[in-house]
Design an enzyme around this catalytic site. Structure first.
Site, mmCIF file in Angstrom:
data_model
loop_
_atom_site.group_PDB
_atom_site.id
_atom_site.type_symbol
_atom_site.label_atom_id
_atom_site.label_comp_id
_atom_site.label_asym_id
_atom_site.label_seq_id
_atom_site.Cartn_x
_atom_site.Cartn_y
_atom_site.Cartn_z
ATOM 1 N N HIS A 99 1.013 -1.062 -0.047
ATOM 2 C CA HIS A 99 -0.036 -0.003 0.051
ATOM 3 C C HIS A 99 0.983 1.348 -0.013
ATOM 4 O O HIS A 99 0.595 2.084 -0.764
ATOM 5 C CB HIS A 99 -0.926 0.010 1.343
ATOM 6 C CG HIS A 99 -1.702 1.052 1.419
ATOM 7 N ND1 HIS A 99 -2.598 1.299 2.578
ATOM 8 C CD2 HIS A 99 -2.246 2.054 0.283
ATOM 9 C CE1 HIS A 99 -3.335 2.368 2.295
ATOM 10 N NE2 HIS A 99 -3.238 2.825 1.102
ATOM 11 N N GLU A 143 -4.357 7.022 7.030
ATOM 12 C CA GLU A 143 -5.397 6.306 6.349
ATOM 13 C C GLU A 143 -5.955 5.023 7.002
ATOM 14 O O GLU A 143 -7.197 4.779 7.160
ATOM 15 C CB GLU A 143 -5.023 5.965 4.908
ATOM 16 C CG GLU A 143 -6.011 5.446 4.054
ATOM 17 C CD GLU A 143 -5.425 5.278 2.713
ATOM 18 O OE1 GLU A 143 -4.463 5.781 2.117
ATOM 19 O OE2 GLU A 143 -6.055 4.138 2.232
ATOM 20 N N GLU A 149 2.297 1.435 -3.279
ATOM 21 C CA GLU A 149 1.317 2.221 -4.275
ATOM 22 C C GLU A 149 1.304 3.854 -4.127
ATOM 23 O O GLU A 149 1.219 4.580 -5.304
ATOM 24 C CB GLU A 149 0.079 1.836 -3.996
ATOM 25 C CG GLU A 149 -1.195 2.244 -5.085
ATOM 26 C CD GLU A 149 -2.375 2.519 -4.060
ATOM 27 O OE1 GLU A 149 -2.760 3.707 -4.221
ATOM 28 O OE2 GLU A 149 -3.011 1.818 -3.419
ATOM 29 N N HIS A 150 1.384 4.245 -2.909
ATOM 30 C CA HIS A 150 1.616 5.785 -2.849
ATOM 31 C C HIS A 150 2.830 6.275 -3.040
ATOM 32 O O HIS A 150 2.813 7.540 -3.932
ATOM 33 C CB HIS A 150 1.253 6.042 -1.360
ATOM 34 C CG HIS A 150 -0.160 6.030 -0.858
ATOM 35 N ND1 HIS A 150 -0.856 6.987 -0.170
ATOM 36 C CD2 HIS A 150 -1.256 5.048 -0.766
ATOM 37 C CE1 HIS A 150 -1.987 6.779 -0.063
ATOM 38 N NE2 HIS A 150 -2.145 5.596 -0.154
HETATM 39 ZN ZN LIG Z 1 -4.057 4.595 0.298
#
Ligand SMILES: [Zn+2]
Ligand SMILES: *[C@@H]1O[C@H](CO)[C@@H](O)[C@H](O)[C@H]1NC(C)=O
Ligand SMILES: *[C@@H]1O[C@H](CO)[C@@H](O)[C@H](O)[C@H]1NC(C)=O
Ligand SMILES: *[C@@H]1O[C@H](CO)[C@@H](O)[C@H](O)[C@H]1NC(C)=O
Ligand SMILES: *[C@@H]1O[C@H](CO)[C@@H](O)[C@H](O)[C@H]1NC(C)=O
Length: 954
Positions: free
Chosen positions: A79, A180, A82-83
């Site tokens: 994750h 998040e 991905e960012h």
């Molecule tokens: Zn995210």
């Protein structure tokens, strides 16, 4: 193989000759006639990258690259990666390229997703140049990201002073993904779903949290992130998917040149082994945050049973199990609905309920949320009992039929984002090396399923016995609130923080402070985005693709036929003009529309009729329409539009249903009064939504709405409306279907017209065909100023469109939202010739009204650049060229009478708009006192308005 398919197949084969010589091995070319596409499966020689292309006559082209990302800890590395890859890459070092590309592209979709076992980067666009630009940005982002340390700190986690500039303020964890995920897990449903997956599949990657568990995220290092990228974001671990009508060869060349050629094959160790099967069921328990708003604090428990099913790469078995799952839980007639929901033991099914095919082995979950702890045993017992009952009695045939029908329609009905839907549909199965092409052959799966049922009437019951009753890989997971949940969580975070802090040297402290300042500095510099490719106005297609339609008549009624690749669906629409409807009946038209497809017909009561509609069509509806004239201001056509869709084989049934509605509608039945009562309650709602420019259908509301509560008098009006509206004399029809089926469809329309010929009645229009409308303004908007300008066909219409967009982006947005604090605001040009300014959720109406004036002055003074105009043009074209689904092609012409020639003329004018045209129309139409203009504010009473005598407060 249909006509369209064979063309594509031919093209693909021709192109493949060359491709093979480059670097790709073609595995297989498969025609998928169901979906009118040809799939080409390839593999890249040097790296082993897998590639699937779906050639299809659809201009909304899609690209997606997905990597199998199978983490073995809960640090959230996939994750965070991905960012982080979106924080800049070698060729495009500027931050946040996706957001920045919005301005420079005609993309119809851009995004990135992290799933449990893959990460996917899709985009779509209809413009070939744009596709190349976006492809470059995407390829560079995923294969050559900068992955700077500061990017990792910003997106992942970092220790930083609460106030970065103040080294005496306390240290804390910060980071985009860290925060998040804290948010994600404060939602008890996400928390439960995560635990359920982790505990049902505990032996490999599914035991960890791919998004990141907040307390594990601070264990990830920058080195580990870079290593994960190097091993997972590699062509040997990649699956590329392209879709649409652009040539495959060019995609392959660009991907080879910009990415694949720079890599050598590796052997990625990313496969997920099958989960070992348990020999005994397991039970587990988790806690969550209590819900302060729970209506009954005792009822905050969740209980589910989850069953491990088969491998999703066995596509037919997975298909069968997902059907079985729907039969068990969907709709009020399903066994689990009756057993668990009707007794009102819990508030609802748990949100985790159903078939889950997102992991290598699928699972099925059943259970309740919002239940009392006391009911635990009862619920377990009901679940076991219901499974026994299903094994004993199976399902009703009609239920199975309705479900298969629904599935077929869902797959075939093509939305404007069909490519994206396909990419998501195949992602999981392909990720585990299942055959994505097999997955697309839906009707093959459906007929095989039907065959299985035919050969073995107990087919589904046997599956239930095997996968549910006899399955020992079963988890019962309960969740209950813990008063101290948040407290414990905060304590754990604090403990983690202290562990980190204890290990810091003086040098580390200094480093943290300096990095904090560095990050602040980087974040506050404005970034140069000029490295990114941008579309120019000259890259926009100068000529619109022509949508051919055939115009004819059936039984004297005009019919427009539009041949489209509809995947074997037929779409029917009829517009019934209401020009002969007496004034006093107009107010009931919305009500009439919302009920006539829900009433009984002939011998069928309304339930039976509803079931028939469900079995034979993709839905039937009727809606009121108000259509502005293209040539003359203040002229509108009013009417109602019938719409429905069906599979080709149900064409006669669909028209029979319409015939019955025209001829055999039963207005008075005891049961139907119930429907009416509830509909009358929402009548003001319906009327409110019918506002729009022409006021006729809602004239002088309140008095007449009150009258509606007298049910009998309302019921008596409906047959009268029917006689006026469902009258072939006032009708025109449109059919969208495949070329192969069009003549059948036209034949059915002809027959339909024969069936309803008795309803034909010449009636004197009570007003001219095109009715004059009154007022302006849109009442749903908080604040609106409308200026009457020019209709669509006028030469200045294009300039006003560009002006509205430019004024919004370059002036009004800043004034109304950024300075004024409203949620949004801007200007738009409407089809009816109204140029309107608007704002919503606006704290200060006077200020906004002067911003509207300011916008006009800004435009008249020509305070904008060529760049501003070009961006506005890009944005207007992005709307003008928004993809249109095959079901809706030709609809503008059918309803508004806007032909392709008119659209093309408008297009040429848009291209030609100059700086001078903009200042000119701003002065001519929008200057004070130039044109009829109205201002309306909707909201609480307002001091300054009340004092001003020129305002009427209603
Ligand atoms: Zn995210
Ligand atoms: C679009 O580009 C302009 C300059 O070319 C810039 O000022 C504006 O902020 C950009 N908008 C977005 C959403 O990036
Ligand atoms: C969990 O969330 C659901 C839906 O938001 C709610 O109905 C339920 O009461 C919540 N349970 C707890 C324990 O917070
Ligand atoms: C609205 O804006 C005007 C002009 O800027 C200002 O004088 C007034 O105080 C504002 N009113 C409110 C309620 O913010
Ligand atoms: C722009 O202005 C020119 C010259 O005044 C005029 O001929 C042309 O029709 C205008 N174009 C548009 C799109 O309004």
């Amino acid at each position: 193989v249909g006509f369209l398919c064979s063309t594509l197949l031919y093209n693909a084969t021709v192109r493949l000759g060359k491709i093979k010589m480059i670097v790709f091995q073609t595995f297989k070319v498969t025609a998928v006639p169901d979906l009118f596409l040809t799939s080409v499966k390839l593999s890249h020689d040097a790296t082993g990258a897998q590639y699937l292309h779906a050639a299809r006559d659809d201009s909304n082209n899609l690209f997606s690259v997905q990597f199998r990302t199978t983490p073995m800890d809960s640090t959230g590395v996939p994750h965070i990666l991905e960012h982080t890859v979106l924080c800049g890459s070698q060729r495009f070092p500027c931050r946040d390229p996706f957001f920045k590309m919005l301005n420079r592209s005609l993309s119809t979709f851009m995004n990135a997703f992290t799933a449990s076992d893959y990460t996917m980067y899709p985009f779509s666009t209809q413009n070939a140049k744009d596709f190349q630009n976006l492809l470059s940005v995407y390829l560079d982002a995923v294969f050559f990201p900068c992955l700077r340390e500061l990017d990792f700190c910003q997106e992942g986690w970092r220790l930083e002073h609460e106030t970065p500039t103040d080294p005496s303020s306390r240290l804390m964890f910060k980071g985009v993904v860290f925060n998040e995920m804290k948010g994600v897990f404060s939602d008890n449903e996400s928390l439960y779903a995560q635990h359920l997956q982790n505990k049902l599949l505990p032996d490999h990657t599914y035991a960890v949290v791919s998004g990141g568990a907040p307390l594990d995220i601070p264990d990830l290092t920058w080195e580990q992130l870079k290593h994960f990228h190097a091993t997972h974001y590699h062509p040997s671990n990649a699956r590329f998917f392209t879709y649409g009508d652009l040539p495959l060869e060019q995609h392959l060349q660009q991907i080879e040149k910009e990415a694949l050629s720079k890599f050598e094959r590796t052997e990625p160790n990313t496969a997920v082994p099958p989960q070992a099967h348990w020999d005994k069921p397991r039970v587990d328990h988790v806690t969550c945050r209590p819900d302060a708003l729970a209506p009954d604090p005792m009822k905050q428990n969740t209980l589910c049973m989850s069953y491990l099913l088969g491998d999703i790469t066995d596509t037919f078995e997975a298909f069968t199990l997902s059907l079985l799952s729907s039969l068990m839980i969907s709709g009020p007639n399903s066994p689990f609905y009756k057993a668990l929901i009707e007794p009102e033991i819990g508030s609802d099914f748990s949100s985790s309920v159903g078939f889950d095919g997102s992991t290598r082995q699928a699972s099925f979950t059943i259970g309740l949320q919002g239940m009392a702890e006391d009911n635990t045993e009862t619920v377990k017992h009901i679940i076991a009992q219901t499974i026994d009952d299903i094994v004993a009695t199976g399902f009703e045939e009609e239920q199975i039929e309705a479900l298969l029908h629904k599935i077929e329609i869902q797959m075939k009905h093509q939305s404007t984002s069909f490519g994206l839907a396909l990419a998501s549909y195949i992602a999981s199965c392909w990720n585990h090396d299942g055959d994505p092409v097999q997955l697309l052959k839906i009707s093959e799966n459906v007929s095989r399923f039907q065959q299985c049922l035919k050969e073995n009437p107990r087919y589904l019951q046997d599956k239930v016995q095997h996968y549910f009753k006899d399955n020992t890989h079963r988890l019962t997971l309960t969740m209950s609130p813990d008063e101290r949940f948040l407290e414990k969580q905060a304590e754990a975070e604090e403990q983690k923080l202290q562990e980190k802090i204890q290990n810091l040297s003086d040098a580390d402290h200094k480093d943290i402070y300096e990095k904090g300042l560095q990050l602040l500095a980087v974040q506050s510099t404005t970034q140069d985005a000029s490295c990114l490719p941008a579309l120019k106005v000259s890259d926009i297609e100068p000529i619109i693709p022509y949508t051919p339609v055939q115009l004819g008549t059936a039984g004297g009624v005009p019919v427009q036929c539009c041949e489209q690749p509809t995947n074997g669906m037929v779409y029917f629409r009829a517009m019934c003009n209401l020009n002969s409807l007496p004034e006093d009946l107009k107010i009931y038209v919305p009500l009439f529309c919302s009920v006539i497809t829900k009433l009984g017909c002939g011998e069928l009561d309304y339930r039976q009729q509803a079931q028939r509609i469900e079995l034979k069509t993709g839905g039937m509806s009727v809606s009121p329409q108000i259509i502005p004239d293209t040539d003359q201001l203040d002229l509108y056509e009013q009417g109602i539009m019938l719409s429905s869709s069906c599979l080709e084989r149900n064409l006669p049934d669909m028209f029979q249903l319409w015939s019955d509605i025209f001829n055999r509608l039963v207005f008075f039945q005891e049961t139907e009064k119930e429907i009416f009562k509830s509909l009358c309650k929402c009548i003001d709602f319906i009327l409110m939504h019918l506002h729009r420019p022409a006021g006729d259908l809602q004239r002088d509301g309140p008095g007449e709405i009150a009258e509606l509560t007298d049910l009998t008098s309302v019921l008596r009006k409906l047959p009268r409306i029917k006689r006026h509206l469902l009258n072939p004399e006032n009708m025109r029809c449109a059919v969208n279907a495949t070329p192969q089926k069009m003549s059948d469809a036209a034949g059915e329309v002809e027959r339909f017209m024969g069936n309803i010929a008795a309803n034909r009645k010449e009636r004197k229009p009570v007003r001219p065909t095109v009715v004059e409308s009154v007022r302006s303004s849109s009442w749903i908007i908080c604040e609106s100023e409308c200026v009457r300008t020019v209709p669509f066909s006028h030469a200045d219409y294009a300039s006003l469109c560009i002006l509205a967009r430019m004024m919004t982006a370059k002036f009004l947005h800043g004034e109304i939202r950024e300075k004024g604090g409203a949620y949004g605001g801007g200007a738009r040009m409407g089809g009816g010739g109204l140029f309107s300014f608007y704002s919503y959720r606006d704290p200060n109406s006077t200020q906004t009204l002067s911003a509207f004036r300011g916008g006009v002055e800004w435009a008249r003074a020509g305070k904008f650049t060529q760049q501003d105009i070009d961006e506005a043009k890009l944005s207007v074209f992005s709307a003008v060229d928004a993809p249109v689904a095959p079901s809706d092609k030709g609809l503008g012409r059918f309803l508004n009478g806007i032909t392709d020639e008119m659209k093309q003329r408008h297009r040429e004018r848009l291209f030609a708009v100059t700086n001078k045209n903009l200042t000119d129309v701003a002065g001519r139409y929008l200057g004070v006192g130039q044109q009829t203009c109205g201002v309306a504010i909707l909201g609480p009473e307002n001091e300054s308005i009340r004092k001003d005598p020129s305002w009427v407060v209603k």
